[in-house]
Design a protein around this motif. Structure first.
Motif, PDB file in Angstrom:
ATOM      1  N   UNK A  34      45.690  29.335  37.699  1.00  0.00           N
ATOM      2  CA  UNK A  34      45.979  28.291  38.686  1.00  0.00           C
ATOM      3  C   UNK A  34      47.196  28.614  39.540  1.00  0.00           C
ATOM      4  N   UNK A  35      48.026  29.564  39.108  1.00  0.00           N
ATOM      5  CA  UNK A  35      49.248  29.905  39.822  1.00  0.00           C
ATOM      6  C   UNK A  35      49.069  31.082  40.771  1.00  0.00           C
ATOM      7  N   UNK A  36      47.886  31.679  40.803  1.00  0.00           N
ATOM      8  CA  UNK A  36      47.693  32.894  41.589  1.00  0.00           C
ATOM      9  C   UNK A  36      47.749  32.613  43.090  1.00  0.00           C
ATOM     10  N   UNK A  37      48.381  33.510  43.846  1.00  0.00           N
ATOM     11  CA  UNK A  37      48.420  33.345  45.303  1.00  0.00           C
ATOM     12  C   UNK A  37      47.138  33.846  45.947  1.00  0.00           C
ATOM     13  N   UNK A  38      46.831  33.388  47.161  1.00  0.00           N
ATOM     14  CA  UNK A  38      45.668  33.928  47.877  1.00  0.00           C
ATOM     15  C   UNK A  38      45.963  35.341  48.363  1.00  0.00           C
ATOM     16  N   UNK A  39      44.978  36.214  48.297  1.00  0.00           N
ATOM     17  CA  UNK A  39      45.107  37.552  48.868  1.00  0.00           C
ATOM     18  C   UNK A  39      43.800  37.910  49.556  1.00  0.00           C
ATOM     19  N   UNK A  40      43.886  38.816  50.499  1.00  0.00           N
ATOM     20  CA  UNK A  40      42.680  39.357  51.109  1.00  0.00           C
ATOM     21  C   UNK A  40      42.022  40.307  50.118  1.00  0.00           C
ATOM     22  N   UNK A  41      40.790  40.719  50.442  1.00  0.00           N
ATOM     23  CA  UNK A  41      40.078  41.645  49.564  1.00  0.00           C
ATOM     24  C   UNK A  41      40.937  42.874  49.303  1.00  0.00           C
ATOM     25  N   UNK A  42      41.013  43.275  48.068  1.00  0.00           N
ATOM     26  CA  UNK A  42      41.822  44.428  47.693  1.00  0.00           C
ATOM     27  C   UNK A  42      41.564  44.745  46.242  1.00  0.00           C
ATOM     28  N   UNK A  43      42.575  45.237  45.543  1.00  0.00           N
ATOM     29  CA  UNK A  43      42.451  45.600  44.133  1.00  0.00           C
ATOM     30  C   UNK A  43      43.262  44.634  43.287  1.00  0.00           C
ATOM     31  N   UNK A  44      42.608  43.999  42.315  1.00  0.00           N
ATOM     32  CA  UNK A  44      43.245  43.074  41.382  1.00  0.00           C
ATOM     33  C   UNK A  44      43.187  43.700  39.999  1.00  0.00           C
ATOM     34  N   UNK A  45      44.336  43.797  39.346  1.00  0.00           N
ATOM     35  CA  UNK A  45      44.436  44.445  38.034  1.00  0.00           C
ATOM     36  C   UNK A  45      44.830  43.425  36.981  1.00  0.00           C
ATOM     37  N   UNK A  46      43.997  43.302  35.941  1.00  0.00           N
ATOM     38  CA  UNK A  46      44.288  42.459  34.776  1.00  0.00           C
ATOM     39  C   UNK A  46      44.811  43.373  33.680  1.00  0.00           C
ATOM     40  N   UNK A  47      46.115  43.328  33.428  1.00  0.00           N
ATOM     41  CA  UNK A  47      46.749  44.213  32.448  1.00  0.00           C
ATOM     42  C   UNK A  47      46.813  43.500  31.101  1.00  0.00           C
ATOM     43  N   UNK A  48      46.223  44.118  30.082  1.00  0.00           N
ATOM     44  CA  UNK A  48      46.125  43.469  28.779  1.00  0.00           C
ATOM     45  C   UNK A  48      45.038  42.417  28.796  1.00  0.00           C
ATOM     46  N   UNK A  49      43.871  42.801  29.278  1.00  0.00           N
ATOM     47  CA  UNK A  49      42.774  41.853  29.512  1.00  0.00           C
ATOM     48  C   UNK A  49      42.179  41.296  28.229  1.00  0.00           C
ATOM     49  N   UNK A  50      42.415  41.959  27.073  1.00  0.00           N
ATOM     50  CA  UNK A  50      41.814  41.482  25.836  1.00  0.00           C
ATOM     51  C   UNK A  50      40.308  41.462  25.929  1.00  0.00           C
ATOM     52  N   UNK A  51      39.711  40.350  25.540  1.00  0.00           N
ATOM     53  CA  UNK A  51      38.253  40.226  25.579  1.00  0.00           C
ATOM     54  C   UNK A  51      37.757  39.629  26.888  1.00  0.00           C
ATOM     55  N   UNK A  52      38.625  39.517  27.883  1.00  0.00           N
ATOM     56  CA  UNK A  52      38.157  39.141  29.218  1.00  0.00           C
ATOM     57  C   UNK A  52      38.199  37.673  29.540  1.00  0.00           C
ATOM     58  N   UNK A  53      39.151  36.937  28.946  1.00  0.00           N
ATOM     59  CA  UNK A  53      39.258  35.507  29.243  1.00  0.00           C
ATOM     60  C   UNK A  53      39.347  35.234  30.743  1.00  0.00           C
ATOM     61  N   UNK A  54      40.076  36.085  31.463  1.00  0.00           N
ATOM     62  CA  UNK A  54      40.397  35.784  32.861  1.00  0.00           C
ATOM     63  C   UNK A  54      39.395  36.335  33.863  1.00  0.00           C
ATOM     64  N   UNK A  55      38.443  37.132  33.408  1.00  0.00           N
ATOM     65  CA  UNK A  55      37.583  37.851  34.347  1.00  0.00           C
ATOM     66  C   UNK A  55      36.821  36.927  35.295  1.00  0.00           C
ATOM     67  N   UNK A  56      36.196  35.908  34.746  1.00  0.00           N
ATOM     68  CA  UNK A  56      35.416  35.009  35.605  1.00  0.00           C
ATOM     69  C   UNK A  56      36.326  34.266  36.575  1.00  0.00           C
ATOM     70  N   UNK A  57      37.500  33.828  36.100  1.00  0.00           N
ATOM     71  CA  UNK A  57      38.427  33.130  36.972  1.00  0.00           C
ATOM     72  C   UNK A  57      38.962  34.023  38.076  1.00  0.00           C
ATOM     73  N   UNK A  58      39.265  35.280  37.753  1.00  0.00           N
ATOM     74  CA  UNK A  58      39.735  36.209  38.773  1.00  0.00           C
ATOM     75  C   UNK A  58      38.643  36.496  39.803  1.00  0.00           C
ATOM     76  N   UNK A  59      37.435  36.665  39.335  1.00  0.00           N
ATOM     77  CA  UNK A  59      36.336  36.910  40.267  1.00  0.00           C
ATOM     78  C   UNK A  59      36.100  35.700  41.161  1.00  0.00           C
ATOM     79  N   UNK A  60      36.208  34.502  40.591  1.00  0.00           N
ATOM     80  CA  UNK A  60      36.017  33.301  41.402  1.00  0.00           C
ATOM     81  C   UNK A  60      37.067  33.154  42.481  1.00  0.00           C
TER      82      UNK A  60
END
Length: 260
Positions: A34-60
């Motif tokens: 919920x705290x992420x800033x808006x960015x244009x299309x580019x590269x987003x890196x999830x460091x320490x992703x574990x089992x992927x809790x954030x993947x769907x939220x980052x893609x959304x």
């Protein structure tokens, strides 16, 4: 065996149980999203992703971005939530296999406490493009205090990691060349019915690995009873507490277009 190898093995052993056990970890990840800033299309890196809790939220939030998920545990990556357009890589946060200035946003939830924070933040600074943001959540000094208090009845060794305080995190940010834009701190407490379920929960998220200490006692029957008695002395009407001191940080690499 190096300490890094031991921590990696601890999280790898927990991979199959992690998603079911990590309630607080999921809540923290959702709050950080919920705290992420808006960015244009580019590269987003999830460091320490574990089992992927954030993947769907980052893609959304960033539907047109290249999403990279990195973790140093192959087993965690193997248990990652499937996403056909999500690139995964086994990588150490201290040595990311990415070019300088190639990342537009870094996301990291409850991973940096397992790192040499200064080294990891310098590496994040390296791969971020100028003016790009890094958003992370980490735990602070006082986290898991109930475990240390209970085991202090049987020896003088630490039984949790020595987590940094807020000032040390701020110092590491500055030393890495990152500028804090927004910082929040809060306390969250989980409650357990009994001692065994509390300690098992800690093992199930891979967080039970701490450095060996020469003053750590062998946990025989009398020592275990002493530990349990201290945990019970901390019991509340909600159960036996386990405290997390949490920090959410939005920082950026200085450059043209810095956030105001």
């Amino acid at each position: 065996m190096t300490e890094l190898t031991a921590v990696r093995r601890s999280f790898s052993r927990a991979a199959d149980r992690y998603a079911a056990a990590a309630r607080l970890q999921r809540q923290v990840s959702d709050r950080l999203l919920d705290m992420l800033p808006p960015i244009a299309a580019g590269c987003v890196l999830d460091v320490g992703c574990g089992t992927g809790f954030a993947s769907a939220g980052l893609r959304g939030r960033y539907p047109d971005a290249l999403l990279l998920s990195a973790d140093f545990s192959p087993a965690m990556l193997g248990a990652h939530a499937p996403m056909s357009d999500n690139a995964r890589m086994c990588a150490d946060a201290h040595a990311l296999p990415l070019r300088d200035g190639s990342v537009d946003l870094i996301f990291s939830s409850l991973m940096l406490q397992w790192c040499d924070l200064s080294r990891a933040l310098r590496e994040c600074h390296r791969v971020l493009r100028p003016a790009a943001a890094m958003c992370f959540a980490t735990v602070l000094d006082g986290t898991l205090r109930e475990i240390d208090k209970a085991f202090a009845t049987v020896d003088r060794a630490r039984h949790t990691l020595p987590f940094l305080d807020e000032a040390a995190v701020a110092e590491a940010l500055g030393a890495a060349g990152l500028v804090a834009h927004h910082v929040e701190r809060s306390r969250q407490v989980e409650y357990f019915d009994d001692v065994r379920s509390l300690l098992q929960s800690n093992r199930d998220i891979g967080a039970s690995r701490v450095p060996l200490h020469p003053r750590r006692a062998t946990l025989g029957r009398a020592a275990w009873q002493s530990v349990c008695a201290e945990f019970e002395a901390q019991r509340t009407p909600l159960g036996i507490p386990l405290t997390y001191e949490l920090a959410w940080v939005v920082a950026y690499r200085p450059g043209q277009g810095d956030p105001g």
